[in-house]
Design a protein around this motif. Sequence first.
Motif, PDB file in Angstrom:
ATOM      1  N   SER A 122      49.672  41.299  28.478  1.00 54.22           N
ATOM      2  CA  SER A 122      49.627  42.355  29.505  1.00 54.22           C
ATOM      3  C   SER A 122      50.449  43.573  29.091  1.00 54.22           C
ATOM      4  O   SER A 122      51.486  43.443  28.433  1.00 54.22           O
ATOM      5  CB  SER A 122      50.161  41.802  30.827  1.00 54.22           C
ATOM      6  OG  SER A 122      51.522  41.405  30.672  1.00 54.22           O
ATOM      7  N   ILE A 179      48.754  38.064  35.217  1.00 57.41           N
ATOM      8  CA  ILE A 179      47.743  38.244  34.165  1.00 57.41           C
ATOM      9  C   ILE A 179      48.022  37.311  32.981  1.00 57.41           C
ATOM     10  O   ILE A 179      47.100  36.676  32.440  1.00 57.41           O
ATOM     11  CB  ILE A 179      47.733  39.714  33.684  1.00 57.41           C
ATOM     12  CG1 ILE A 179      47.267  40.651  34.808  1.00 57.41           C
ATOM     13  CG2 ILE A 179      46.860  39.876  32.448  1.00 57.41           C
ATOM     14  CD1 ILE A 179      45.818  40.506  35.168  1.00 57.41           C
ATOM     15  N   GLN A 210      46.995  33.725  33.475  1.00 48.13           N
ATOM     16  CA  GLN A 210      45.550  33.579  33.291  1.00 48.13           C
ATOM     17  C   GLN A 210      45.206  33.512  31.800  1.00 48.13           C
ATOM     18  O   GLN A 210      44.396  32.678  31.369  1.00 48.13           O
ATOM     19  CB  GLN A 210      44.824  34.762  33.932  1.00 48.13           C
ATOM     20  CG  GLN A 210      44.938  34.829  35.453  1.00 48.13           C
ATOM     21  CD  GLN A 210      44.339  36.111  36.014  1.00 48.13           C
ATOM     22  OE1 GLN A 210      43.797  36.934  35.275  1.00 48.13           O
ATOM     23  NE2 GLN A 210      44.446  36.287  37.339  1.00 48.13           N
ATOM     24  N   SER A 211      45.851  34.391  31.014  1.00 43.15           N
ATOM     25  CA  SER A 211      45.576  34.424  29.568  1.00 43.15           C
ATOM     26  C   SER A 211      45.992  33.116  28.903  1.00 43.15           C
ATOM     27  O   SER A 211      45.269  32.577  28.054  1.00 43.15           O
ATOM     28  CB  SER A 211      46.322  35.594  28.928  1.00 43.15           C
ATOM     29  OG  SER A 211      45.915  36.822  29.499  1.00 43.15           O
ATOM     30  N   GLU A 268      42.394  43.813  29.419  1.00 46.51           N
ATOM     31  CA  GLU A 268      43.528  43.766  30.346  1.00 46.51           C
ATOM     32  C   GLU A 268      44.416  42.555  30.079  1.00 46.51           C
ATOM     33  O   GLU A 268      45.587  42.525  30.447  1.00 46.51           O
ATOM     34  CB  GLU A 268      43.056  43.750  31.797  1.00 46.51           C
ATOM     35  CG  GLU A 268      42.408  42.456  32.231  1.00 46.51           C
ATOM     36  CD  GLU A 268      42.210  42.364  33.739  1.00 46.51           C
ATOM     37  OE1 GLU A 268      41.647  41.348  34.183  1.00 46.51           O
ATOM     38  OE2 GLU A 268      42.611  43.299  34.470  1.00 46.51           O
ATOM     39  N   ASN A 269      43.836  41.538  29.404  1.00 45.84           N
ATOM     40  CA  ASN A 269      44.603  40.344  29.066  1.00 45.84           C
ATOM     41  C   ASN A 269      45.413  40.512  27.794  1.00 45.84           C
ATOM     42  O   ASN A 269      46.552  40.057  27.715  1.00 45.84           O
ATOM     43  CB  ASN A 269      43.666  39.136  28.880  1.00 45.84           C
ATOM     44  CG  ASN A 269      42.882  38.786  30.113  1.00 45.84           C
ATOM     45  OD1 ASN A 269      41.698  39.094  30.207  1.00 45.84           O
ATOM     46  ND2 ASN A 269      43.539  38.148  31.082  1.00 45.84           N
TER      47      ASN A 269
END
Length: 590
Positions: A221, A232, A235-236, A251-252
């Motif tokens: 991020s 974020i 999630q990655s 965005e990741n």
Amino acid sequence: MDKFTIEAKKRYIIFLLLACLITATGFFILSKKAENTASILPNLENEVRSSGFFELKNSIEKNINLADKEEKFRNQNIQIGITSHHLPTALPFISEFYQILESSSGPREKFIIIGPDHFERCQTHISMSDRSYLTPFGEVEIDEEIENNLASFGIKTDENCFDGEHSIAVQVIFIKKIFPNAKIVPIIFSAKTSDAEISKLAEIITPYQDKIAIIASVDFSHYLDRIDALKIDRQSALMIENMDGASLESENVDSPAAVRLAMLMANKFGEAKSEIIGQANSFDFTGDSENTTGYINAIFIGKKESENLVTLFFVGDIMLSRAVGDKMKKLNNWNWPFEKIGDYLAGADLTFGNLEGPISSQGRNVGSIYSFRADPKAIEGLKYAGFDVLSVANNHIGDWAKAAMDDTFEVLKSNGIDYAGGGFSAEEAHSARVEEVNGTKIGFLAYTALGAKYTEATASSSGIAWLNKEKMAQDIAEAKKISDLVIVSIHFGDEYKQKSNNFQKDIARSAIDAGAALIIGHHPHVVEEIEQYKDGWIAYGLGNFIFDQTFSKETMEGMLLKVTLEDKGVKNIEPIKIKISKEFQASIEN
């Protein structure tokens, strides 16, 4: 001419003078900037590119030394990993990644570094560079074999977009520090790189599976406050754990293509298990919760290497008296000769060398002008360097008579270092010194074909093992009964000759015929050739390791032989060049 015209001309002249002054000042400032940045961004005509970050050399060394060594990854096969390039902020985080890489198994001679084209300057979606990098720890060369193959498949070089591209430069610095002999292949991706292009690159790289490690140099991020960034990045991390490269977007991570290629190669290499080994945010290092950057360290773990994998290091002649001894005594530093290579030697499961002369305060000089005897404190350096077994079968162990020789056996034994080729009887001198490492029993024998005969061990007196072909064959046969493989050290050959003679060949090959797996030669003081003979290997001469023979370049060089054993046999042999400084310190040659 009226007054108005005269005033106008004056103003015009003043304007021209000011313009000239401003222009000259601009050129001066630009020239000074060029001076200040010359070490960071090289002239495009140069063949070597600067990595930059030279001011961080000491900090990098300190952080690498402080990083925890994860024993749980020892002998795990790790060829592919993901780490940050956010230097200097993420320095401790990157150091932890490389400590894990160092402690694990897998190829470390060639690194493919993949990362983003941050400034989108490349002319093609996938670009490479064929310039070496100059780092704070020395120069890193490009692997021409792999690059030439990539070029044959249409991958283009584009030097302009690599200048100042820190995604590559940062990794090169760490690779040079920890794997000093490694070569690199730098590759960067445009944000427009397609999955088809990634797949094509993967197909080109796959044949090098047994030779390469791959580092995806990416940050996650960007420019978010800490709370949003953590969401974020979680999630990655989940996408990486699930090997879900398709869901990664800009965005990741700053290069989804680099992470997708890493995942694709992990699947091709059979490293389908991913593991997040670290997750952090720039806030953790700066305390600034705005405009943060996210970091993830990840590895892809393949089939675990055999539990019986063993790494052995063999070095040449070690002479710790004369000028070398004087240097250590003057500095009151008995680790001095090994300080630049001790950390590297620590990477072996077992280290072996030839001790050229006694370590003792006893005995009498037998009269030779080349008599060696090291101060008893010199044992501290051998312990520091991590030596496990030393050959004492050579022409200098008796330089100060049997009293010093016998004392040396006791000094080594009392300090936890085993010796081969000597002892308090012929039986001990001719018996294998067996070391068990990771379940593999290795028998070490050592002999000399040179020296004074009074040093030969007999049934009732101490000494060393003199070379006799028939007796050596018997010793090897006996050693094989109690060992999984036998390694023989032989002190033979012609001094300062870089090619073995017929006698050496006959003796070494006969040892292989008798059942030895590896022959290590000492004495010529220069490096001689390596030969594969039948199922065995022969290194005829490793040259000097610690010595004061400053009269030639060849005698101030040597070879470290890295031998990898797997399933109780020799899997791989790798010669590594050693240089000895005028201050008598051994180091890996860059």
